[in-house]
Motif scaffolding. Structure first.
Motif, PDB file in Angstrom:
ATOM      1  N   UNK A  77       0.830  -1.210   0.000  1.00  0.00           N
ATOM      2  CA  UNK A  77       0.000   0.000   0.000  1.00  0.00           C
ATOM      3  C   UNK A  77       0.863   1.258   0.000  1.00  0.00           C
ATOM      4  N   UNK A  78       1.941   1.235   0.759  1.00  0.00           N
ATOM      5  CA  UNK A  78       2.830   2.404   0.809  1.00  0.00           C
ATOM      6  C   UNK A  78       3.515   2.625  -0.546  1.00  0.00           C
ATOM      7  N   UNK A  79       3.995   1.555  -1.146  1.00  0.00           N
ATOM      8  CA  UNK A  79       4.635   1.670  -2.461  1.00  0.00           C
ATOM      9  C   UNK A  79       3.619   2.136  -3.498  1.00  0.00           C
ATOM     10  N   UNK A  80       2.427   1.555  -3.472  1.00  0.00           N
ATOM     11  CA  UNK A  80       1.393   1.922  -4.438  1.00  0.00           C
ATOM     12  C   UNK A  80       1.036   3.403  -4.329  1.00  0.00           C
ATOM     13  N   UNK A  81       0.916   3.900  -3.106  1.00  0.00           N
ATOM     14  CA  UNK A  81       0.597   5.320  -2.911  1.00  0.00           C
ATOM     15  C   UNK A  81       1.684   6.211  -3.511  1.00  0.00           C
TER      16      UNK A  81
ATOM     17  N   UNK B  85       3.586  -2.421 -11.044  1.00  0.00           N
ATOM     18  CA  UNK B  85       4.839  -1.827 -10.568  1.00  0.00           C
ATOM     19  C   UNK B  85       5.022  -2.058  -9.070  1.00  0.00           C
ATOM     20  N   UNK B  86       3.927  -2.044  -8.320  1.00  0.00           N
ATOM     21  CA  UNK B  86       3.997  -2.335  -6.888  1.00  0.00           C
ATOM     22  C   UNK B  86       4.514  -3.754  -6.663  1.00  0.00           C
ATOM     23  N   UNK B  87       3.961  -4.699  -7.415  1.00  0.00           N
ATOM     24  CA  UNK B  87       4.405  -6.094  -7.301  1.00  0.00           C
ATOM     25  C   UNK B  87       5.867  -6.236  -7.736  1.00  0.00           C
ATOM     26  N   UNK B  88       6.229  -5.542  -8.801  1.00  0.00           N
ATOM     27  CA  UNK B  88       7.602  -5.578  -9.313  1.00  0.00           C
ATOM     28  C   UNK B  88       8.588  -5.056  -8.268  1.00  0.00           C
ATOM     29  N   UNK B  89       8.269  -3.936  -7.638  1.00  0.00           N
ATOM     30  CA  UNK B  89       9.175  -3.370  -6.642  1.00  0.00           C
ATOM     31  C   UNK B  89       9.257  -4.242  -5.393  1.00  0.00           C
ATOM     32  N   UNK B  90       8.145  -4.863  -5.004  1.00  0.00           N
ATOM     33  CA  UNK B  90       8.175  -5.803  -3.879  1.00  0.00           C
ATOM     34  C   UNK B  90       9.069  -6.994  -4.186  1.00  0.00           C
ATOM     35  N   UNK B  91       8.943  -7.519  -5.404  1.00  0.00           N
ATOM     36  CA  UNK B  91       9.786  -8.646  -5.814  1.00  0.00           C
ATOM     37  C   UNK B  91      11.250  -8.217  -5.930  1.00  0.00           C
ATOM     38  N   UNK B  92      11.480  -7.007  -6.398  1.00  0.00           N
ATOM     39  CA  UNK B  92      12.843  -6.493  -6.494  1.00  0.00           C
ATOM     40  C   UNK B  92      13.478  -6.398  -5.112  1.00  0.00           C
ATOM     41  N   UNK B  93      12.739  -5.848  -4.168  1.00  0.00           N
ATOM     42  CA  UNK B  93      13.266  -5.721  -2.807  1.00  0.00           C
ATOM     43  C   UNK B  93      13.542  -7.097  -2.202  1.00  0.00           C
ATOM     44  N   UNK B  94      12.635  -8.040  -2.395  1.00  0.00           N
ATOM     45  CA  UNK B  94      12.856  -9.399  -1.883  1.00  0.00           C
ATOM     46  C   UNK B  94      14.098 -10.011  -2.520  1.00  0.00           C
TER      47      UNK B  94
END
Length: 192
Positions: free
Chosen positions: A132-136, A156-165
């Motif tokens: 939610x924070x990334x999406x905002x 893009x939210x999912x992509x950045x979460x996967x990138x961070x992981x």
């Protein structure tokens, strides 16, 4: 009646987080936990319950602190994509000694997958808050003309979460801060 030795519960829980992050749930013996936490077996049971209960408390505490830190790092710029990049770069720039310990949240997902309902609830909750924070931030970047019109903020939210992981796993595997910073930069450039 014997008096129990007093100890700092937060410090003990932080020590348990370190053991679980390094060795996973199954690989963390009760003796190793007690040694790191500097408490007796009875103090552990009285304060935290059994090993599983301790693990769940440690995972919840770790996830909360980790997500708060990343979200705080996303507030450091009035330019949304710069703020996201700053958060990824802040993670990439953490001391190697910290990064090599691993992420308890990622290790929980790797160790348990979807087989443990309580672990899944904790990891899902952390993922939702961060998502939610990334999406905002991405929606804000779209409003400010920073996010490419071809980029879907949800994807893009999912992509950045996967990138961070992926960065967390790479850090655990010994990736240098320079390598992690390059990954962070490439991820953000792909959104512009």
């Amino acid at each position: 009646m014997a008096r129990h030795k007093e100890f700092d519960k937060d410090n003990a829980l932080d020590a348990a987080i370190g053991v679980f992050a390094q060795h996973g749930y199954e690989g963390s013996s009760t003796d190793a936990l007690l040694s790191a936490m500097k408490i007796s077996r009875q103090s552990m049971y009285d304060t935290f319950g059994d090993k599983r209960s301790l693990y769940l408390q440690a995972l919840k505490r770790y996830n909360t602190a980790s997500i708060q830190r990343i979200i705080a790092d996303m507030q450091d710029s009035d330019q949304p994509l710069d703020a996201l990049e700053g958060a990824l770069l802040a993670f990439a720039s953490r001391p190697t000694s910290e990064a090599s310990k691993g992420c308890l949240g990622v290790s929980a997902i790797c160790e348990f997958g979807r087989t443990d309902t309580e672990v899944s609830l904790l990891t899902d909750s952390a993922s939702t808050v961060l998502g939610k924070a990334i999406h905002a931030v991405l929606v804000d970047s779209r409003k400010k003309g920073q996010l490419s019109v071809e980029i879907d903020p949800e994807a893009a939210t999912q992509f950045l979460g996967a990138t961070l992981s992926g960065m967390k796993v790479s850090a655990r595997n010994g990736a240098s801060p320079e390598t992690l910073r390059a990954i962070a930069g490439l991820a953000i450039r792909s959104l512009r």
